[in-house]
Design an enzyme around this catalytic site. Structure first.
Site, mmCIF file in Angstrom:
data_model
loop_
_atom_site.group_PDB
_atom_site.id
_atom_site.type_symbol
_atom_site.label_atom_id
_atom_site.label_comp_id
_atom_site.label_asym_id
_atom_site.label_seq_id
_atom_site.Cartn_x
_atom_site.Cartn_y
_atom_site.Cartn_z
ATOM 1 C CG ASN A 62 66.785 8.111 -37.671
ATOM 2 O OD1 ASN A 62 67.064 8.381 -38.824
ATOM 3 N ND2 ASN A 62 66.652 6.864 -37.249
ATOM 4 C CB CYS A 73 62.909 11.377 -33.353
ATOM 5 S SG CYS A 73 62.364 10.029 -32.315
ATOM 6 C CD GLU A 75 59.618 12.374 -36.333
ATOM 7 O OE1 GLU A 75 60.793 12.006 -36.183
ATOM 8 O OE2 GLU A 75 58.646 11.614 -36.183
HETATM 9 N N1 THU Z 1 62.473 7.510 -34.990
HETATM 10 C C1 THU Z 1 62.351 8.754 -35.537
HETATM 11 O O1 THU Z 1 63.322 9.322 -36.039
HETATM 12 N N2 THU Z 1 61.138 9.349 -35.486
HETATM 13 C C2 THU Z 1 60.031 8.804 -34.913
HETATM 14 O O2 THU Z 1 58.997 9.456 -34.820
HETATM 15 C C3 THU Z 1 60.074 7.435 -34.398
HETATM 16 C C4 THU Z 1 61.403 6.787 -34.369
HETATM 17 C C5 THU Z 1 63.792 6.867 -35.022
HETATM 18 C C6 THU Z 1 64.436 6.711 -33.683
HETATM 19 C C7 THU Z 1 65.379 5.555 -33.932
HETATM 20 O O3 THU Z 1 66.582 6.086 -34.481
HETATM 21 C C8 THU Z 1 64.690 4.744 -35.007
HETATM 22 O O4 THU Z 1 63.679 5.578 -35.566
HETATM 23 C C9 THU Z 1 64.068 3.462 -34.520
HETATM 24 O O5 THU Z 1 63.223 3.685 -33.463
#
Ligand code: THU
Length: 157
Positions: A62, A73, A75
């Protein structure tokens, strides 16, 4: 009126040590992807790794930004990176893990809705079910196909 019921099937492993070697390798890649997380605002680090049809793994983490919606994110970082570097390769699996202050979350952290929609699109492009490995410091869950975590998928065709 007919009342209908949906059933979701998935496999839960008590720990990553129980995973098959191929799944374990992708799980480990997701853990190592955590090193690339840039999360100065949430301090919530997420690592992801995708497996391509040719066996290659591509990692992502992320990325946050002071203009919050500009972040991405783990993913989607991994999927977009893989799809742009290897456009002809199907994404056959994805693993993700989350950590806070260097410690893996004690329970699985599931992909957000937007990431599920992106998974759905690449699954459709691939024409084969995407294996989704949701990890943690303890239990690991494996879903066979995006339908298992995103029922009633939107599609424009
Ligand atoms: N986040 C992800 O990388 N993947 C997810 O599926 C949910 C949330 C990240 C986004 C942000 O940088 C942090 O987690 C907090 O929400």
């Amino acid at each position: 009126m007919i009342e209908k019921k949906l059933e979701i099937k998935y496999c839960e492993y008590e720990s990553a040590d129980e995973l098959e070697p191929r799944d374990r390798e992708l799980f480990d890649a997701a853990v190592s992807a955590l090193a690339g997380s840039y999360a100065p605002y949430s301090n919530f680090n997420v690592g992801a790794a995708v497996r391509l049809g040719n066996g290659l793994m591509v990692k992502g983490a992320n990325q946050e930004n002071s203009a919050y919606p500009s972040g991405l994110c783990a993913e989607r970082t991994a999927m977009f990176s893989a799809a742009s570097r290897y456009p002809d390769q199907p994404i056959v699996a994805i693993a993700l893990v989350a950590a806070q202050h260097g410690v893996l979350q004690p329970a699985p952290t599931y992909p957000c809705g937007a990431c599920r929609q992106v998974m759905a699109q690449y699954q459709q492009k691939a024409g084969t079910p995407m294996r989704i490995i949701v990890g943690s410091g303890k239990a690991v869950q494996i879903f066979d196909g995006v339908e298992s975590i995103l029922p009633f998928i939107f599609t424009d065709i």
